[in-house]
Design a protein around this motif. Structure first.
Motif, short mmCIF file in Angstrom:
data_model
loop_
_atom_site.label_atom_id
_atom_site.label_comp_id
_atom_site.label_asym_id
_atom_site.label_seq_id
_atom_site.Cartn_x
_atom_site.Cartn_y
_atom_site.Cartn_z
N CYS A 131 62.79 24.49 40.68
CA CYS A 131 62.51 25.78 41.32
C CYS A 131 63.11 25.85 42.72
O CYS A 131 63.72 26.86 43.09
CB CYS A 131 61.01 26.07 41.36
SG CYS A 131 60.04 24.87 42.31
N ALA A 160 66.08 28.39 43.75
CA ALA A 160 65.76 29.30 44.86
C ALA A 160 66.81 29.23 45.96
O ALA A 160 67.28 30.27 46.44
CB ALA A 160 64.37 29.00 45.42
N GLN A 215 60.05 30.09 45.75
CA GLN A 215 60.66 31.36 45.33
C GLN A 215 61.60 31.81 46.44
O GLN A 215 61.69 31.18 47.50
CB GLN A 215 59.58 32.43 45.13
CG GLN A 215 58.57 32.09 44.07
CD GLN A 215 57.38 33.03 44.10
OE1 GLN A 215 56.79 33.30 45.14
NE2 GLN A 215 57.00 33.53 42.93
N GLU A 258 61.75 35.43 41.17
CA GLU A 258 61.31 34.23 40.48
C GLU A 258 62.53 33.59 39.83
O GLU A 258 62.94 33.98 38.74
CB GLU A 258 60.23 34.56 39.44
CG GLU A 258 59.68 33.35 38.74
CD GLU A 258 59.23 32.26 39.70
OE1 GLU A 258 59.85 31.18 39.68
OE2 GLU A 258 58.27 32.49 40.46
N THR A 259 63.12 32.61 40.52
CA THR A 259 64.38 32.05 40.05
C THR A 259 64.23 31.11 38.87
O THR A 259 65.22 30.68 38.30
CB THR A 259 65.11 31.31 41.20
OG1 THR A 259 64.30 30.22 41.65
CG2 THR A 259 65.40 32.26 42.35
N HIS A 301 55.67 24.94 44.30
CA HIS A 301 56.65 25.91 43.80
C HIS A 301 57.46 26.48 44.96
O HIS A 301 57.05 26.41 46.12
CB HIS A 301 55.92 27.03 43.06
CG HIS A 301 56.81 27.94 42.28
ND1 HIS A 301 57.76 27.49 41.40
CD2 HIS A 301 56.89 29.29 42.26
CE1 HIS A 301 58.38 28.53 40.85
NE2 HIS A 301 57.87 29.63 41.37
#
Length: 194
Positions: free
Chosen positions: A99, A103, A127, A143-144, A125
């Motif tokens: 993530c 991002a 974003q 939301e990659t 996480h």
């Protein structure tokens, strides 16, 4: 702020991503927008629509044209354990990323167009957000990890908020939330590692 060193808008792989995103924009809009233009007005599109289409096109190009897949693994910005984060070039070359890696890849593409990106670190996480237009104070949250959703045309799973200043402030007030403005890299003298 050290994660800003991974935002590499000048990397050749980001230029390739943007060239392919222009093709994706052309496909997704049936020829109505056939370029990546940053915050330039486009006839027939509102300012926010111009930004939205470009971001969806970047995600589409990353998934459909470069075949990048999300690799599920936890991310921690605060862990004392060593955690390696690949550069956007490595994400594109290896066709996969965590993530945090996807991002910073999309943040790099956004910054390369002179649009305004913000990295959002949540517990476990990451974003990225893009300002809907320079100085608007409203943001699209991206939301990659939803690379498959963009292929299926489920764009709401990819770019699912248009947050005004109040909504943005509320979102960022959650426990463990950190926003890192990518424009700060130049002000802080942080150079891209690629």
């Amino acid at each position: 702020e050290n994660i800003l060193a991974w935002v590499t808008p000048e990397a050749e792989e980001i230029r390739t991503l943007l060239r392919l995103a222009a093709d994706s924009a052309n496909e997704l809009t049936e020829g109505e927008l056939n370029a990546i233009v940053g915050y330039q007005p486009v006839t027939g599109f509102s300012e926010a629509e111009v930004t939205y289409v470009q971001v969806i096109s970047m995600m589409h190009a990353l998934s459909a044209k470069l075949n990048v897949k999300y690799l599920m693994a936890p991310f921690s910005a605060t862990s004392t354990e060593l955690q390696r984060v690949a550069t956007p070039a490595q994400v594109i070359q290896s066709a996969g990323g965590l993530c945090a890696e996807t991002a910073v890849t999309i943040a790099s593409a956004i910054q390369a167009t002179d649009m305004h990106a913000v990295l959002i670190i949540l517990p476990g996480h990451m974003q990225v957000a893009v300002e809907t237009w320079r100085g608007s104070g409203a943001y699209f949250l991206i939301e990659t990890t939803a690379l498959d959703a963009v292929l299926e045309g489920n764009y709401d799973a990819v770019v699912n908020y248009n947050m005004d200043t109040a909504a943005w402030d509320q979102y960022l007030s959650g426990d463990g939330m950190i926003a890192i403005d990518c424009d700060l890299a130049a002000q802080l003298g942080i150079l891209a590692i690629d």
